[in-house]
Design an enzyme around this catalytic site. Sequence first.
Site, short mmCIF file in Angstrom:
data_model
loop_
_atom_site.label_atom_id
_atom_site.label_comp_id
_atom_site.label_asym_id
_atom_site.label_seq_id
_atom_site.Cartn_x
_atom_site.Cartn_y
_atom_site.Cartn_z
N HIS A 140 3.34 6.73 -6.85
CA HIS A 140 2.60 7.90 -7.32
C HIS A 140 3.50 9.14 -7.26
O HIS A 140 3.50 9.98 -8.15
CB HIS A 140 1.37 8.08 -6.42
CG HIS A 140 0.22 8.82 -7.06
ND1 HIS A 140 -0.91 9.14 -6.36
CD2 HIS A 140 0.03 9.30 -8.31
CE1 HIS A 140 -1.75 9.77 -7.16
NE2 HIS A 140 -1.20 9.89 -8.35
N HIS A 181 1.65 4.49 -2.80
CA HIS A 181 1.74 5.95 -2.62
C HIS A 181 3.10 6.44 -3.12
O HIS A 181 3.21 7.48 -3.77
CB HIS A 181 1.59 6.32 -1.14
CG HIS A 181 0.19 6.26 -0.62
ND1 HIS A 181 -0.86 6.92 -1.21
CD2 HIS A 181 -0.34 5.62 0.46
CE1 HIS A 181 -1.98 6.69 -0.52
NE2 HIS A 181 -1.68 5.89 0.49
N HIS A 205 0.84 -1.21 0.00
CA HIS A 205 0.00 0.00 0.00
C HIS A 205 0.87 1.26 0.00
O HIS A 205 0.72 2.14 -0.84
CB HIS A 205 -0.90 -0.03 1.24
CG HIS A 205 -1.80 1.16 1.39
ND1 HIS A 205 -3.14 1.13 1.09
CD2 HIS A 205 -1.56 2.44 1.79
CE1 HIS A 205 -3.68 2.32 1.30
NE2 HIS A 205 -2.73 3.14 1.74
N GLU A 206 1.81 1.31 0.93
CA GLU A 206 2.67 2.51 1.02
C GLU A 206 3.57 2.62 -0.21
O GLU A 206 3.85 3.73 -0.68
CB GLU A 206 3.51 2.48 2.30
CG GLU A 206 2.69 2.51 3.60
CD GLU A 206 1.64 3.60 3.64
OE1 GLU A 206 1.86 4.68 3.05
OE2 GLU A 206 0.58 3.39 4.25
ZN LIG Z 1 -2.98 5.23 2.01
#
Ligand SMILES: [Zn+2]
Length: 706
Positions: free
Chosen positions: A496, A493, A489-490
């Site tokens: 991105h 980010h 998940h991290e």
């Molecule tokens: Zn998040």
Amino acid sequence: MHTNALLDFSGLPRFDTVTPADVHPAVGALLTQARALVEQLTDDAVEASWETFAAPLSDCFEKLTRAWGIVCHLHAVNDIPEWREAYNRMLPEVSGFNAEIGQDLRLFAKYKALRNSSEYAELSMAQRRIVDHEIRDFHLAGAELPEDKKPLFKAITEELASLAAKFSENILDATNAFSEIVTDEAELAGLPDDVKQAARETAEKHFKASQDDESQSAPAWKFTLHMPSYLPVMQYADSRRLRAAMYRASATRASEFGPSQWDNTPLIQRILELRRDEARLLGYANYAEVSLVRKMAESVPQVLTFLRDLAVKARPFALKDMTELREFARLELDIETLEPWDVGYASEKLLQARYAFSEQEVKQYFTEAKVLAGLFHVIETLFGVCIRPDTAPVWHEDVRFFRIEAGSGDHAGQLIGQFYLDLYARETKRGGAWMDEAITRRRLSNNSIDSIQKPVAYLNCNFSRPVGEKDGMPRPATFTHDEVTTLFHEAGHGLHHLLTQVEELGVSGIHGVEWDAVELPSQFMENYCWEWSVVQEMTAHIDTGLPLPRELFDKMMAARNFQSGLQIVRQIEFSLFDMLLHSEFDPTVTDVGRSGVLDLLDEVRREVAVMMPPEWNRFPNSFSHIFAGGYGAGYFSYKWAEVLSADCYAAFEETGNAFDPATGKRYLDEILSVGGSRPALENFRAFRGRDPQVEALLRHSGMIPA
Ligand SMILES: [Zn+2]
């Protein structure tokens, strides 16, 4: 001569030389410079063009953001007294400066002049969007109000801030005021040993504090409404009396059933009134419309339709989940009528009965080196990049540093970005997992040969560090499947931020991305933790070295969607209540006695919920997300982003290959690379060729046959 490490912008942060003593002089100097530049740029003689106004302002603010960002980062990962003091000393100054800039009407006038100039049409898409965002933010801060309305607007904003703080304080005070002291050990049946132990220690502290010598001699256990104490009771305690008592206390916190000074009922009323007044002053019909300005969702009816459609699809599954649970509770647990305080307990028992497998056993397979290699392999395959170890000054010996390079083609080997990885929990580190930016990608204005500033990210987790030795060598760290998912998940980010192609700071990476679309790239990556080919590759048992057995993976998959219907309708209930409360609901109309807020919640529950809580349940009084956090008229964002990420992942599934190169390239080009330079909905359409659809989320949740 000592150069201040925080003022060195030539490259990576100087974690080798920076000291807390650098903070005050560096940040102070940058604030002074920024104020001087604002004075200079807001002069009437300065032309409101990109080159003469917006660009120099952005350059100057970037320095402050980078220097202060290092301080914030160190405060979060190395929270020793010296850093905490240095941070706290400058925090009010930095917040004050930001507030001052947000209210500076001269800056607002310049941005408006730029938008009205002939130059605006010639700016790049990214530059135009930055100007638009600036004007939008000034507008929402009340900058366009007539002078005689500004004091009222300011008073509303201030009162709302203090009401939010009071709302949280009331919950905390009410939470702290309650305790359930158990003296009969039989009442602890079912609870895990560590929970009992913690309750015992809490009781000892309690009696020591009250100096109640007589009670001290008898053994006692104290339970509280704080989550680490409350949740295990609701999940494991065989004592129905204990669960019911704890549930009632929790569900009536900060309500009229407790001390009146902690009652949040009047605060809710006042917050809703003020938010509506604020919205009307700004020219909107209600607060929900204000909230949506910075979001991808376009209108209140669109959000309501989204939630209600999802409810219609999920509710039959939630009803089925509930029927199964009632049946199981009646037959196996002797619970004739399932009450809200039985749900967590019975669910845990049903989960064990149906899908029993040991989290601990799974954990033995996710060894650190294998997991990291697996993650990197996923990223490299999907996006055609190459991740290599790199070196940089770091803040702790645990921290590692990597570089992402172009993988193939003309630019092979060229640096794209770098990131720090700080995996383990430490006493001086903030909890949770998060991605933060150290340096943001942008074009530098000095026109040198390589004039792109390369992005750098921090990835922070709180996993347990390696323990013990084997054959004289330290054993590697092992992670639960949940932790691996968090890491992915991290990393999402981080990608991105790192893989952006935008050249303007204000919309590069995650900057300027709509609030309800920010979680798309992160949740997207989580899907790979459920791909058998990926899991096979990234597991090696700590002792045997063997990959996770397929049989165990199948059990994990089966348990993945346990009660997903119940979970979805619960999220929809909160979201719909939040949205209606901030749009259709009229806060000035109150019935005698029961508040209109509770009536609205009942209505929502009748529409979507599958179990009605007792009449005395006062859930809104502790719903701090929407009354004290940033989620007012925004709670739907959780589900909204999940729909987006599931639908993006489905584009890969439709090709039959989770790593389909063409789809990976399109995802990279249309979503990750673009950042906030284009509206999120346009990004999505460019990738998917259509608007978002909920089917993929329903399928991933087991509600549509795969
Ligand atoms: Zn998040």
